[in-house]
Scaffold this active site. Structure first.
Site, PDB file in Angstrom:
ATOM      1  N   TYR A  42      -1.814  -0.954  10.938  1.00  0.00           N
ATOM      2  CA  TYR A  42      -2.104  -1.526   9.609  1.00  0.00           C
ATOM      3  C   TYR A  42      -0.913  -1.286   8.675  1.00  0.00           C
ATOM      4  O   TYR A  42      -0.388  -2.217   8.052  1.00  0.00           O
ATOM      5  CB  TYR A  42      -3.377  -0.904   9.014  1.00  0.00           C
ATOM      6  CG  TYR A  42      -3.491  -1.154   7.535  1.00  0.00           C
ATOM      7  CD1 TYR A  42      -3.800  -2.428   7.055  1.00  0.00           C
ATOM      8  CD2 TYR A  42      -3.236  -0.142   6.597  1.00  0.00           C
ATOM      9  CE1 TYR A  42      -3.858  -2.679   5.693  1.00  0.00           C
ATOM     10  CE2 TYR A  42      -3.295  -0.387   5.235  1.00  0.00           C
ATOM     11  CZ  TYR A  42      -3.607  -1.653   4.791  1.00  0.00           C
ATOM     12  OH  TYR A  42      -3.646  -1.899   3.434  1.00  0.00           O
TER      13      TYR A  42
ATOM     14  N   SER B 242       0.832  -1.194   0.000  1.00  0.00           N
ATOM     15  CA  SER B 242       0.000   0.000   0.000  1.00  0.00           C
ATOM     16  C   SER B 242       0.869   1.247   0.000  1.00  0.00           C
ATOM     17  O   SER B 242       1.990   1.237   0.540  1.00  0.00           O
ATOM     18  CB  SER B 242      -0.836  -0.024   1.282  1.00  0.00           C
ATOM     19  OG  SER B 242      -1.449   1.222   1.503  1.00  0.00           O
TER      20      SER B 242
ATOM     21  N   LYS C 201       2.039  -3.862   6.806  1.00  0.00           N
ATOM     22  CA  LYS C 201       2.459  -3.918   5.388  1.00  0.00           C
ATOM     23  C   LYS C 201       3.974  -3.743   5.268  1.00  0.00           C
ATOM     24  O   LYS C 201       4.634  -4.447   4.507  1.00  0.00           O
ATOM     25  CB  LYS C 201       1.762  -2.815   4.576  1.00  0.00           C
ATOM     26  CG  LYS C 201       0.280  -3.010   4.407  1.00  0.00           C
ATOM     27  CD  LYS C 201      -0.047  -4.213   3.533  1.00  0.00           C
ATOM     28  CE  LYS C 201      -1.524  -4.458   3.392  1.00  0.00           C
ATOM     29  NZ  LYS C 201      -1.857  -5.788   2.874  1.00  0.00           N
TER      30      LYS C 201
END
Ligand code: NAD
Ligand code: WQD
Length: 336
Positions: free
Chosen positions: A149, A125, A153
């Site tokens: 989050y 992302s 990643k």
């Protein structure tokens, strides 16, 4: 014909990618625990493509079930979408995010290694760029995380680099998505968030369809032309096609690459709002609210690497993103 394992394939980006894979003639095996999706998405993908999907409801946290998939099928490559993705929720329940995203990925990589499957496309992302010093953002920009989050990643990207260093036979592409929006042209599959959407486009769609009253615009005092946040919105079908290009690339050019998938153009919240009103013929009421914690002013991609390395460019413009999002929303007001 290759057999592709798609984790999280019942979800928003996964279902659109599975459709493109089937249309490309690939055989697809989907595993998903359906924690944030419904099987109906894949039924509709089967309808649209006229082809069958092999589906197993499996949690990546269950190593035995996962291992059984690799024993049963002759898998060439894996596209790994499965993960939890809500930034705000990740701040509240970080351990669940780390458990699901990290342990799930480690289990997947363990099973791949054990069965000699070494081709992987991973859903990363633009969040890994943190708050960038400038835009457009190239893949060489420093990475950082501002929430659990995003950190999940970033950690996975680093795990994958370590894995590649340990064994150069791995072929890995980290696709760093910018802001995926829109839906398949048919209006049969699309984004179906549970509860009140966190993201801009689904929120606007729900105001336009009359399910939510008013769009909160988080801040109009950013250093941007109209004061609202600027992002690189990319049509989900363009994004899906990027995965097919990534798979092709893996077969001919081994290695590990991080690649941005965006359009290279930034739009403000107001520009999105107006484009959506135009596409839908609806008025979307809004109110200015304070900035949302963790938001940045501007984020858009330098897309030259995707073009040079994958031969991929986003083709669908903002009007098409809004028209397709609206078709999905108005044809499926209650989602799947
Ligand atoms: P999504 O929630 O619609 O899809 C993810 C799928 O993974 C869901 O179907 C969910 O049920 C499944 N899943 C989650 N944990 C699982 C587990 N432990 N075992 C099996 N299945 C599991 O999300 P999406 O928008 O399609 O995103 C796909 C991927 O792309 C995610 O990894 C996400 O972090 C990443 N990503 C998304 C965006 C975005 O804005 N949508 C942006 C950048 C990156
Ligand atoms: C876009 C713009 C908001 C909602 C997130 C994740 C990122 C990636 C994509 C997974 C911002 C504004 C939003 C609303 C608003 N996901 N906004 N009112 O924050 O760029 O990215 O999704 O990897 O990691 O952080 O996307 O759609 O939430 O916001 O004004 O109700 O819209 O402030 O400027 P974001 P978004």
């Amino acid at each position: 014909m290759s057999q592709i394992l798609v984790t999280g394939g019942a979800g928003y980006i996964g279902s659109h990618t599975v459709l493109e894979l089937l249309e490309n003639g690939d055989e697809v095996i989907v595993i998903d625990n359906l924690s944030n999706s419904k099987l109906e998405s894949l039924k509709r993908v089967e309808e649209l493509s006229g082809k069958k999907i092999i589906f197993h409801q499996i949690d990546l946290l269950n190593k035995d079930d996962l291992g059984a998939e690799f024993k049963k099928y002759d898998i060439d490559a894996v596209i790994h979408f499965a993960g939890l993705k809500a930034v705000g929720e990740s701040v509240k329940i970080p351990l669940s995010y780390y458990q699901n995203n990290l342990t799930g990925t480690l289990n997947l990589l363990g099973a791949m290694k054990e069965h000699g499957v070494k081709k992987l496309v991973f859903s990363s992302s633009a969040t890994v760029y943190g708050d960038p010093d400038s835009v457009p953002i190239t893949e060489a920009f420093p990475t950082s995380a501002t929430n659990p989050y995003g950190r999940s990643k970033l950690i996975i990207e680093e795990i994958l680099r370590d894995l590649y260093v340990s064994d150069n036979e791995w072929d890995i592409i980290l696709l760093r998505y910018f802001n995926p929006v829109g839906a398949h042209k048919s209006g049969r599959i699309g984004e179906d968030p549970a509860g009140i959407p966190n993201n801009l486009m689904p929120y606007i769609s729900k105001v336009a369809v009359g399910q939510l009253e008013i769009l909160p615009v988080y801040g109009n005092d950013y250093d941007t032309p109209d004061g609202t946040g600027v992002r690189d919105y990319i049509h989900v079908v363009d994004l899906a096609l990027g995965h097919l290009k990534a798979l092709e690339h893996l077969s001919v050019h081994p290695g590990l690459e991080a690649i941005n998938l965006g359009t290279g153009r930034g739009y403000s919240v107001f520009e999105i709002l107006h484009a959506f009103e135009q596409a839908s013929g609806k008025t979307v009421a809004f109110e200015i609210k304070p900035r949302r914690t963790g938001d940045i002013a501007k984020c858009f991609a330098d897309t030259s690497k995707a073009d040079d390395v994958l031969g991929w460019k986003a083709e669908r413009d903002l009007a098409e993103m809004c028209e397709d999002a609206w078709r999905w929303q108005s044809m499926n007001p209650n989602g799947y």
